[in-house]
Design an enzyme around this catalytic site. Structure first.
Site, mmCIF file in Angstrom:
data_model
loop_
_atom_site.group_PDB
_atom_site.id
_atom_site.type_symbol
_atom_site.label_atom_id
_atom_site.label_comp_id
_atom_site.label_asym_id
_atom_site.label_seq_id
_atom_site.Cartn_x
_atom_site.Cartn_y
_atom_site.Cartn_z
ATOM 1 C CG ASP A 14 -2.035 1.004 1.161
ATOM 2 O OD1 ASP A 14 -3.027 0.826 0.425
ATOM 3 O OD2 ASP A 14 -1.890 2.022 1.870
ATOM 4 N NE ARG B 167 -0.028 4.333 -3.595
ATOM 5 C CZ ARG B 167 -0.236 3.866 -4.814
ATOM 6 N NH1 ARG B 167 0.602 4.198 -5.789
ATOM 7 N NH2 ARG B 167 -1.267 3.089 -5.089
ATOM 8 C CG HIS C 193 -5.599 -3.334 0.049
ATOM 9 N ND1 HIS C 193 -4.774 -3.055 -1.021
ATOM 10 C CD2 HIS C 193 -5.276 -2.433 1.023
ATOM 11 C CE1 HIS C 193 -4.002 -2.017 -0.722
ATOM 12 N NE2 HIS C 193 -4.274 -1.621 0.512
#
Length: 297
Positions: free
Chosen positions: A104, A108, A275
């Site tokens: 998640d 990044r 997720h």
């Protein structure tokens, strides 16, 4: 939840970071995402620690790490600043080169680190993420419903802080349960730890700062790299959730997307998970992760 790991407070970039270290062998940095902490790795880290030195930080603004106030330019929570944190933390621990696994928001930070600090990152793994630039470029009706929090948290302060702060436990529970695959139950101890941190006003503000950076500074950094032809050079593996995952938005396979951002080898696969791959499908993740990390030994 992390027997044998040692908790440390490490100063880096003018902030105090909460970090846990365990195991022995080549260093592997594990970076969590929103709205969680390092605890998301409670299934993964103890297994990796049998072969690797595992480093588990709470990202700036999350968990027990410092949560500075955002600035007008949204640079405080840019992934460039957060990546620099992690390079400094690893240097403080004596590691100049290391592999990075991010989930998640942590993913990044991971790919920004691979772009900004290629001399430090030997291999990277992205869990349920494609680059921020790609998400905004593909944002449509479907994406806006699945990832409604992207534009919500990026709204000017204090709108999202007030809305979430009205009942942060409800917001956290809704996010975790709706992004996980149907029927999955989080470990109660992990769930309590997420709630302990996320309900603090400074964490809510920091996480909104994270998403404001994602809508401004981060996407500008990505766009600049695209224009300059600047690409990731280390081996990259991406894994994504086949159920309720975010990485498949935009109509292209995550493998296709990441291939556009890399000069080095790209591999990956979908995982039967929502997720939260490290908690929902740890065995499947480890089956991919360990061989990939061992290749870099």
């Amino acid at each position: 939840m992390f027997d044998g790991f040692i908790g440390k407070k490490i100063k880096a970039q003018g902030l105090t970071h909460a970090v846990w270290v365990g195991g022995e062998g080549p260093p592997v940095l594990l970076l969590h995402g929103y709205p969680q902490t390092h605890v998301i790795w409670h299934h993964i880290a103890p297994v990796l620690a049998k072969q690797f030195t595992v480093v588990l930080p709470d990202l700036r603004g999350y968990g027990d790490s410092d949560a500075p106030a955002d600035d007008a330019g949204h640079t405080v929570y840019s992934k460039r600043a957060m990546a620099a944190d992690q390079v400094a933390i690893m240097a403080e621990l004596g590691f100049e080169k290391f592999a990075v696994v991010g989930h998640d928001r942590g993913a990044r930070v991971t790919y920004r680190m691979a772009l900004d600090h290629p001399q430090n990152v030997t291999r990277m793994v992205s869990l349920d993420v494609v680059p921020t630039y790609e998400i905004w470029e593909a944002f449509d009706r479907e994406a806006s419903l699945a990832a409604f929090h992207w534009p919500l948290l990026a709204q000017p302060a204090p709108l999202p802080e007030v809305m979430i702060g009205h009942d942060p436990s409800y917001f956290l529970h809704w996010i975790l349960r709706s992004w996980a695959a149907s029927g999955f139950a989080f470990d109660p101890e992990a769930f309590r730890e997420y709630e302990r941190h996320f309900t603090r006003s400074e964490v809510i503000a920091a996480t909104c700062g994270d998403y404001r950076a994602g809508a401004t500074t981060d996407v500008a950094h990505d766009a600049a790299d695209r224009k300059a032809g600047h690409k990731i050079t280390c081996p990259l593996m991406c894994l994504w959730g086949a159920e309720e995952g975010f990485a498949e938005q935009g109509g292209r396979s995550p493998l296709e997307v990441w291939a556009d951002w890399c000069d080095g080898p790209v591999s990956g696969a979908p995982i039967q998970s929502g997720h939260f791959l490290p908690e929902e499908a740890p065995e499947a993740v480890l089956n991919h992760l360990i061989p990939f990390l061992r290749e870099g030994k």
